[in-house]
Design a protein around this motif. Sequence first.
Motif, PDB file in Angstrom:
ATOM      1  N   GLU A 205       0.784  -1.236   0.000  1.00  0.00           N
ATOM      2  CA  GLU A 205       0.000   0.000   0.000  1.00  0.00           C
ATOM      3  C   GLU A 205       0.822   1.296   0.000  1.00  0.00           C
ATOM      4  O   GLU A 205       0.485   2.224  -0.730  1.00  0.00           O
TER       5      GLU A 205
ATOM      6  N   LEU B 201       1.671   2.773  -3.496  1.00  0.00           N
ATOM      7  CA  LEU B 201       0.648   3.109  -4.470  1.00  0.00           C
ATOM      8  C   LEU B 201       1.009   4.422  -5.189  1.00  0.00           C
ATOM      9  O   LEU B 201       0.765   4.573  -6.382  1.00  0.00           O
ATOM     10  N   GLY B 202       1.634   5.339  -4.464  1.00  0.00           N
ATOM     11  CA  GLY B 202       2.069   6.603  -5.070  1.00  0.00           C
ATOM     12  C   GLY B 202       3.056   6.371  -6.200  1.00  0.00           C
ATOM     13  O   GLY B 202       2.954   6.996  -7.257  1.00  0.00           O
TER      14      GLY B 202
ATOM     15  N   LYS C 285      -4.884   7.888  -7.833  1.00  0.00           N
ATOM     16  CA  LYS C 285      -4.221   9.109  -7.348  1.00  0.00           C
ATOM     17  C   LYS C 285      -5.050   9.760  -6.245  1.00  0.00           C
ATOM     18  O   LYS C 285      -4.509  10.227  -5.237  1.00  0.00           O
TER      19      LYS C 285
ATOM     20  N   VAL D 217      -4.504   7.811  -3.101  1.00  0.00           N
ATOM     21  CA  VAL D 217      -3.198   8.121  -2.515  1.00  0.00           C
ATOM     22  C   VAL D 217      -3.223   9.474  -1.805  1.00  0.00           C
ATOM     23  O   VAL D 217      -2.751   9.619  -0.688  1.00  0.00           O
TER      24      VAL D 217
END
Lengths: 235, 235
Positions: free
Chosen positions: A12, A15-16, A197, A200
């Motif tokens: 996790e 994710l960025g 996005k 995030v």
Amino acid sequence: MEMKGSRIHKLEPYLGEFVYGGMDGSVTTFAVVAGSVGAGLDSSVIIILGFANLLADGFAMSVGAYLSAKTQKDNFDKHRAQAARNMETVHEVEKEEIRRIYSLKGFEGELLNKVVDLITRDKERWIDVKMKEGLQMNRPMKSPLWIGGITYISFLLIGLIPLAVFVLDYLNPIDKNLFVISSTLTAMGFFIIGWLKAVVNQTRILKGISETVSLGTIAAVVAYFVGYLLEQLLS
Amino acid sequence: MEMKGSRIHKLEPYLGEFVYGGMDGSVTTFAVVAGSVGAGLDSSVIIILGFANLLADGFAMSVGAYLSAKTQKDNFDKHRAQAARNMETVHEVEKEEIRRIYSLKGFEGELLNKVVDLITRDKERWIDVKMKEGLQMNRPMKSPLWIGGITYISFLLIGLIPLAVFVLDYLNPIDKNLFVISSTLTAMGFFIIGWLKAVVNQTRILKGISETVSLGTIAAVVAYFVGYLLEQLLS
């Protein structure tokens, strides 16, 4: 199931990297597609330069991200080791630094003395305060290798979307407008990337999607017209 | 002179954006150059797709950097405003949070009470501690507009280097190996970018230069051979 849950949890924080790697990958290859179509270049040029850019940019970007994260981690460790040494060699200077930090927070007199005494009594605690409040450095929690790896996978995976239909057409001719198919698939990719996005950044889903899709669309329009105009100019 | 000094000082925090924007710009256009030369494509393809990629990627990357910085700034402001509201509405919960933070630092008993009282007496001080030590959020100091702007300028400026000689040759034929000239100029660009990267990251100059030049060289070799191999495969 426990295992699977903990694996997702482990990924996790990255994710960025997936979002920005994927965005850069698809913009890069879609610029080749749109520019080539705008200039009326052959499909083989799209495949050749699309993959050249995909692999070269993907390599440079992910290794660049790895090196940058590695440098940050090294920098943190270097400053922390330096702080630990300073606590031995220039003990009073460092204690004065903690006093300055807490004095700026509004502490004074006897309370300030007690706070400084307590913090400097434990070396680990002292270094933590010095790093976080003195140098404003938080320990980088993400692994540089994972940062580079996720960026690479995402760049290639999402960056492949604009090119896929041209490869399929080469292997087995499709009697459709390839640019329309490529644009539609790429827009769907931007849609998903925009959604992620927003997750995030903890912003509204609609904001994430609309920003990302508009950005990709404008970039494609720019590439198309630059291709079109330069072709007119050069021929 | 005073003016000039303060201007340089104002730009200094954005040196990182200049480095990464320039690196990405030159890798992107040099991948087009190397891939095209590897595949034996015409110079006009280099100019057309080089500029399509330069302008489209530069736009996407700098607006992306702007949006990302803007979101971070907005996120900080949102959390800060929320913290300010919480201090009114759930006063005791928030005070307990400060107590927890300082208890984790090793404070206890009467000293802990006094520290919590002092911090929560001033609302600004209270919010600052909550943001920095509770949420681990530091106020973003850089302007999103400047981040986007510097990234854009650097991407275009450094990204132009690999293409420049092909444009000059088109306007006024140069009787030399254009790829060699382009590679040499690009390597010099990587050299400077690597130097600046070492300054930004406070690492050794030689490390910054060697990392950046190797990265660019490998990316170019990848693009060249992908172009070469795909050309063989497709023709």
